[in-house]
Write a protein that holds these residues in place. Structure first.
Motif, PDB file in Angstrom:
ATOM      1  N   GLN A 127     -33.677 -87.048  14.304  1.00  0.00           N
ATOM      2  CA  GLN A 127     -33.167 -86.510  13.041  1.00  0.00           C
ATOM      3  C   GLN A 127     -31.699 -86.088  13.148  1.00  0.00           C
ATOM      4  OE1 GLN A 127     -35.774 -83.611  11.479  1.00  0.00           O
ATOM      5  NE2 GLN A 127     -34.400 -82.959   9.883  1.00  0.00           N
ATOM      6  N   ASP A 128     -31.388 -85.391  14.234  1.00  0.00           N
ATOM      7  CA  ASP A 128     -30.039 -84.877  14.372  1.00  0.00           C
ATOM      8  C   ASP A 128     -29.366 -85.598  15.541  1.00  0.00           C
ATOM      9  OD1 ASP A 128     -27.766 -83.459  14.653  1.00  0.00           O
ATOM     10  OD2 ASP A 128     -28.709 -81.483  14.747  1.00  0.00           O
ATOM     11  N   PRO A 129     -28.330 -86.396  15.266  1.00  0.00           N
ATOM     12  CA  PRO A 129     -27.715 -87.137  16.380  1.00  0.00           C
ATOM     13  C   PRO A 129     -27.222 -86.197  17.474  1.00  0.00           C
ATOM     14  CG  PRO A 129     -26.360 -87.274  14.387  1.00  0.00           C
ATOM     15  CD  PRO A 129     -27.662 -86.654  14.001  1.00  0.00           C
ATOM     16  N   GLU A 130     -26.909 -84.948  17.096  1.00  0.00           N
ATOM     17  CA  GLU A 130     -26.438 -83.991  18.099  1.00  0.00           C
ATOM     18  C   GLU A 130     -27.489 -83.745  19.170  1.00  0.00           C
ATOM     19  OE1 GLU A 130     -24.213 -80.739  17.290  1.00  0.00           O
ATOM     20  OE2 GLU A 130     -22.768 -81.968  16.225  1.00  0.00           O
ATOM     21  N   GLY A 153     -19.893 -86.478  12.261  1.00  0.00           N
ATOM     22  CA  GLY A 153     -21.345 -86.606  12.208  1.00  0.00           C
ATOM     23  C   GLY A 153     -21.802 -88.055  12.048  1.00  0.00           C
ATOM     24  N   GLY A 154     -21.140 -88.773  11.144  1.00  0.00           N
ATOM     25  CA  GLY A 154     -21.507 -90.172  10.910  1.00  0.00           C
ATOM     26  C   GLY A 154     -21.246 -91.023  12.142  1.00  0.00           C
ATOM     27  N   GLU A 155     -20.131 -90.734  12.812  1.00  0.00           N
ATOM     28  CA  GLU A 155     -19.805 -91.484  14.030  1.00  0.00           C
ATOM     29  C   GLU A 155     -20.782 -91.166  15.149  1.00  0.00           C
ATOM     30  OE1 GLU A 155     -14.952 -91.899  13.446  1.00  0.00           O
ATOM     31  OE2 GLU A 155     -15.769 -90.136  14.433  1.00  0.00           O
ATOM     32  N   LYS A 156     -21.204 -89.884  15.212  1.00  0.00           N
ATOM     33  CA  LYS A 156     -22.192 -89.502  16.233  1.00  0.00           C
ATOM     34  C   LYS A 156     -23.461 -90.304  16.039  1.00  0.00           C
ATOM     35  CE  LYS A 156     -20.707 -84.838  17.177  1.00  0.00           C
ATOM     36  NZ  LYS A 156     -20.573 -83.565  16.534  1.00  0.00           N
ATOM     37  N   GLN A 157     -23.861 -90.425  14.767  1.00  0.00           N
ATOM     38  CA  GLN A 157     -25.094 -91.145  14.526  1.00  0.00           C
ATOM     39  C   GLN A 157     -24.972 -92.623  14.909  1.00  0.00           C
ATOM     40  OE1 GLN A 157     -26.812 -91.761  10.600  1.00  0.00           O
ATOM     41  NE2 GLN A 157     -28.460 -90.545  11.436  1.00  0.00           N
ATOM     42  N   LYS A 158     -23.829 -93.207  14.614  1.00  0.00           N
ATOM     43  CA  LYS A 158     -23.645 -94.604  15.001  1.00  0.00           C
ATOM     44  C   LYS A 158     -23.637 -94.725  16.523  1.00  0.00           C
ATOM     45  CE  LYS A 158     -21.249 -96.163  10.881  1.00  0.00           C
ATOM     46  NZ  LYS A 158     -19.933 -96.399  10.313  1.00  0.00           N
ATOM     47  N   ALA A 159     -23.034 -93.752  17.215  1.00  0.00           N
ATOM     48  CA  ALA A 159     -23.014 -93.792  18.677  1.00  0.00           C
ATOM     49  C   ALA A 159     -24.443 -93.706  19.217  1.00  0.00           C
ATOM     50  CB  ALA A 159     -22.171 -92.637  19.221  1.00  0.00           C
ATOM     51  N   ALA A 160     -25.248 -92.803  18.619  1.00  0.00           N
ATOM     52  CA  ALA A 160     -26.643 -92.667  19.054  1.00  0.00           C
ATOM     53  C   ALA A 160     -27.406 -93.968  18.790  1.00  0.00           C
ATOM     54  CB  ALA A 160     -27.310 -91.506  18.325  1.00  0.00           C
TER      55      ALA A 160
END
Lengths: 292, 551
Positions: B93-96, B148-155
């Motif tokens: 849910q949370d890329p973090e 945040g959007g980039e984190k999700q793409k990285a994940a």
């Protein structure tokens, strides 16, 4: 999310070294520091450590808090230890046979007489112990600021530590700044609810109880984060077999040279320790003359 | 049939130590390239379904598992977690929470490294995954410094590097701003078109329609209530529980005759606000951390009694920083912030808390007490209210936030959605003059958040004994990515972009400007479009069911 230390690439002698060299050097210096009590040896060792700290060229504002905190902690610890039991000191210090440098006025209660006395040996023990602590700390403090977070795990793996402990060290390194960030957020969140940290008063247990609004969320957050990290790692196949570490470190000749010097140094120090050379505190004539 | 990537037959699961089944008799077949949306309210079993498929159940979460699950025709239990991780990629849910690497390239390499692949192959897979998502430029960036959007793409790239043929996406839009969410959805569609079978778990059903899903599964209490084409969903579910596109809600309400919930009038906009003295004043405020660049740039604004202010804008635009200035947690680098005429530099945060109550975004960063009631009493107690007033405001907050029955539970044992409501209740109980909420709808069911927002903003909440609950804040501010929340409740919208106020005014004026919204990474919704279309008749924005009465 795990955050990293304030690392930034710097073109310094220290940062050009292989991280493994630096860990080995740290270990060698720790060995040396633990052997000697004689200030004539401890002082140059500490000076070397401070010089290496300076060579790392870390910005003062980045390390200010760490340095001040560790220094204050070390000073308090050393003074309290010297006054109370002088734990870990050479036998000559604990025997208290050296001349008394200073004595407090005597307290007399009935037939009971007591005065606080500080001997020359205890003063020298204090100074040496403080330099030993600070010397070791100043070798270690620059590591998180000058070691690329990308290399934490690979460094220990290539020092021969197995996969899982190496990755644990990697995560543990990043846990410290993450905890600091969580503390900051929680303190802000509770302050917004009217909680005032500086108004926490009462006895020790009462103070701890009143710190619950800060301690509990940070601890719980760490546990929740920990579980989520485990899930995220398992879902990507961690721990199922031997893993590849993409970052591969290579020693350069200067690394070999430093490691060789470091190891010889550590062996010599160990031998000197076995032979009890410089293993006792040194009592400078000036101090003895003060004691009369 | 046996070659389908995923076949689930009569799957049921009951967690150890829980009395009821989290999933009951769920069956699903997922074809190559098929994108299925799984929707449902909190606790419906969405996350449990994902855990069953990715193998965390039964490996990490123990309980009674029944039914069969086949991957490419082979029973799931025969696969090791390592093998499973190469067939099923799970985006949390949370890329973090998912990102482990300190740089993007090490994050993407983490999975292949665990498989013990040769370095050259890992490098090739990392490049391939980054290129596939068009984020090669992030390769050497530190993961905590990207958006945040980039984190999700990285994940997501980290998953693609394992080359799975099934992707499980667990509420992937929850922490993204609307434009990033729209981009993420486009990526999911592209991956499905390239052959990946995707299960997209999301309660923002309307948003997921942008991926043009093949089917939608609706779960309730662990059971499948609907599984079929997206068109059929509107008739199968209650529009008060699941957020459906506005035209579908309007049609449902119109065909059912009367709206089954009284259509609440929007708040008494502007009437009180115009002549009231400002409570919060930002006077040319600029702020940055340490010696870093300005995050807030010369911001001037006034908040007055009677206003309901929605603060919209992309992640990192400075929305939370703005509110933290209002409560005195941060002080401006230049300019000043006045609360009831006093400079926040001269006030303690506790003093400001009498005027402004601020609910932080993350519940786990603030919950600590042994019971919900004690948690709610903490703030009022700190502010020095007498015990009888504290008891009253705690009871009222429990009702407003639908926490009845949970008063003696430890807040930390509650679900995320419930915890979030406890954090809001904590601040409501403080009875500050102004309520400031940070992403109040995150992790909340549609039905739940509409209910408490109604209670807070329209004073039409009801306690369990049927008595009306009145919250009576002088003004309410909320930071949100949910544009419909602003359309439904706000009397004033502030668009923040890049640390500055991009627009400030009535929603009917500000939100009409689609080009402006695009610049602020806000994506128009069907409710906004319907409202704009009907604005000549209505004169003001309204919720979907109220629009049903407009012909």
């Amino acid at each position: 999310m795990l955050v990293t230390w304030k690392y930034r690439p710097r073109d310094t002698f220290i940062q050009r070294l292989d991280p493994r060299t630096r860990i080995i050097m740290l270990a060698c210096m720790v060995v040396a520091f633990t052997v000697f009590w004689d200030l004539r040896v401890v002082l140059p060792l500490a000076a070397l450590s401070f010089a290496l700290f300076g060579l790392a060229r870390i910005e003062w504002r980045d390390v200010k808090r760490a340095v001040l905190f560790i220094s204050a902690f070390a000073i308090i610890l050393v003074i309290v230890n010297a006054i109370l039991g002088a734990r870990g000191a050479p036998p000559s210090v604990r025997a208290d046979v050296s001349p008394v440098v200073w004595q407090s006025p005597e307290i007399v209660i009935g037939s009971w007489h007591w005065a606080f006395r500080i001997t020359a040996a205890r003063i020298m023990f204090m100074i040496s112990q403080l330099l030993r602590f600070l010397g070791m700390a100043f070798m270690a403090i620059p590591i998180p600021y000058t070691l690329d977070p990308e290399l934490y795990g690979a460094t220990f793996r290539q020092l021969g530590v197995p996969d899982k402990p190496s990755y644990s060290i990697d995560l543990a390194f990043r846990l410290v700044p993450t905890l600091a960030r969580d503390f900051g957020i929680t303190i802000d969140a509770q302050r917004a609810r009217g909680y005032e940290l500086d108004k926490v008063k009462g006895g020790l247990f009462e103070r701890i109880r009143r710190l619950a609004p800060i301690i509990v969320p940070v601890v719980i957050q760490s546990i929740v984060d920990g579980e989520e990290i485990i899930d995220a790692m398992e879902l990507r196949g961690f721990g199922v077999g031997k893993r590849t570490w993409t970052r591969h470190l290579h020693y350069r000749p200067v690394d070999y040279a430093i490691i060789a010097v470091g190891l010889v140094f550590a062996v010599v120090c160990t031998l000197m320790g076995l032979l009890q050379i410089a293993a006792d505190v040194w009592l400078p004539p000036l101090l003895l003359s003060l004691a009369g | 049939m046996s070659q389908l990537p995923l076949v689930i037959k009569h799957l049921s699961f009951k967690y150890r130590n829980r009395p009821t089944y989290a999933l009951q008799d769920v069956s699903l077949e997922l074809k190559p390239g098929e994108l299925v949306v799984v929707a449902g309210t909190s606790g419906c079993g969405k996350t449990t379904l994902i855990r069953c498929i990715n193998g965390l159940i039964p490996r990490s979460y123990k309980g009674d598992l029944e039914g069969t699950m086949l991957f490419n025709g082979v029973g799931a239990s025969t696969f090791s977690l390592a093998k499973l991780s190469q067939m099923v990629g799970t985006l949390l849910q949370d890329p973090e929470k998912q990102i482990l690497g300190s740089q993007v390239k090490s994050e993407v390499a983490f999975g292949p490294e665990n498989l013990g692949l040769p370095r050259e192959e890992i490098a090739a897979r990392v490049n391939e995954a980054l290129d596939r998502l068009g984020i090669g430029y992030l390769r050497d960036r530190e993961t905590f410094s990207i958006s945040g959007g980039e984190k999700q793409k990285a994940a997501l790239a980290g998953l693609l590097a394992m080359r799975p043929n099934i992707l499980l996406l667990d509420e992937p839009l929850a922490s993204l701003d609307p434009a990033s969410a729209r981009e993420a959805l486009a990526v999911f569609r592209k991956l499905a078109d390239e052959g990946a079978s995707i299960l997209l778990v999301e309660h923002r059903v309307e948003d997921t329609l942008a991926t043009n899903p093949d089917r939608i599964m609706y779960l309730k209490d662990g059971c499948v209530k609907y599984l079929g084409k997206p068109d059929g969903l509107a008739d199968a579910v209650d529009w008060r529980e699941v957020k459906l596109p506005a035209p579908q809600v309007i049609r449902r309400v119109q065909t059912s005759g009367q709206p089954s919930r009284p259509s609440a009038p929007p708040p008494d906009r502007q009437l009180r606000a115009t002549h009231a003295a400002p409570v919060i004043v930002f006077d040319r405020v600029s702020f940055g951390y340490g010696e870093g660049p300005d995050i807030l740039k010369d911001v001037s604004l006034e908040i007055r009694t009677g206003e309901t202010v929605a603060i919209l804008g992309p992640n990192g635009a400075g929305k939370s920083t703005l509110i933290k200035h209002a409560i005195g947690l941060l002080h401006p680098r230049r300019g000043r912030v006045l609360v009831e005429g006093k400079d926040t530099r001269e006030l303690s945060v506790a003093q400001v808390a009498h005027t402004i109550g601020y609910a932080f975004q993350s519940p786990t960063h603030m919950l600590f007490a042994p019971t919900v009631n004690e948690e709610l009493a903490f703030g009022p107690h700190n502010l020095g209210y007498p015990q009888n007033e504290i008891d009253d405001s705690v009871a009222a907050s429990v009702s407003i936030l639908n926490l009845n029955g949970l008063e003696s539970y430890p807040p930390l044992s509650l679900s995320f959605g419930q915890q979030k409501r406890v954090t809001i209740a904590c601040v409501v109980a403080m009875r500050s003059k102004i309520l400031a909420l940070d992403e109040p709808t995150a992790g909340q069911d549609f039905g739940n958040y509409m209910s408490f927002m109604d209670s807070i903003l329209l004073n039409e909440g009801k306690a369990s004994d049927g008595k009306p609950v009145v919250s009576n804040f002088d003004a309410v501010l909320f930071i949100t990515h949910d544009l419909d929340l602003a359309v439904t409740y706000a009397s004033r919208v502030i668009l923040v972009a890049d640390g500055a106020i991009a627009a400030d005014g009535m929603p009917e004026t500000v939100l009409k400007d689609y080009a402006l919204l695009q610049r602020c990474r806000v994506v128009p919704t069907s409710l906004l479009a319907e409202n704009i279309r009907l604005l000549p008749q209505t004169g003001k924005f309204q919720r979907a069911e109220s629009l049903a009465a407009v012909r």
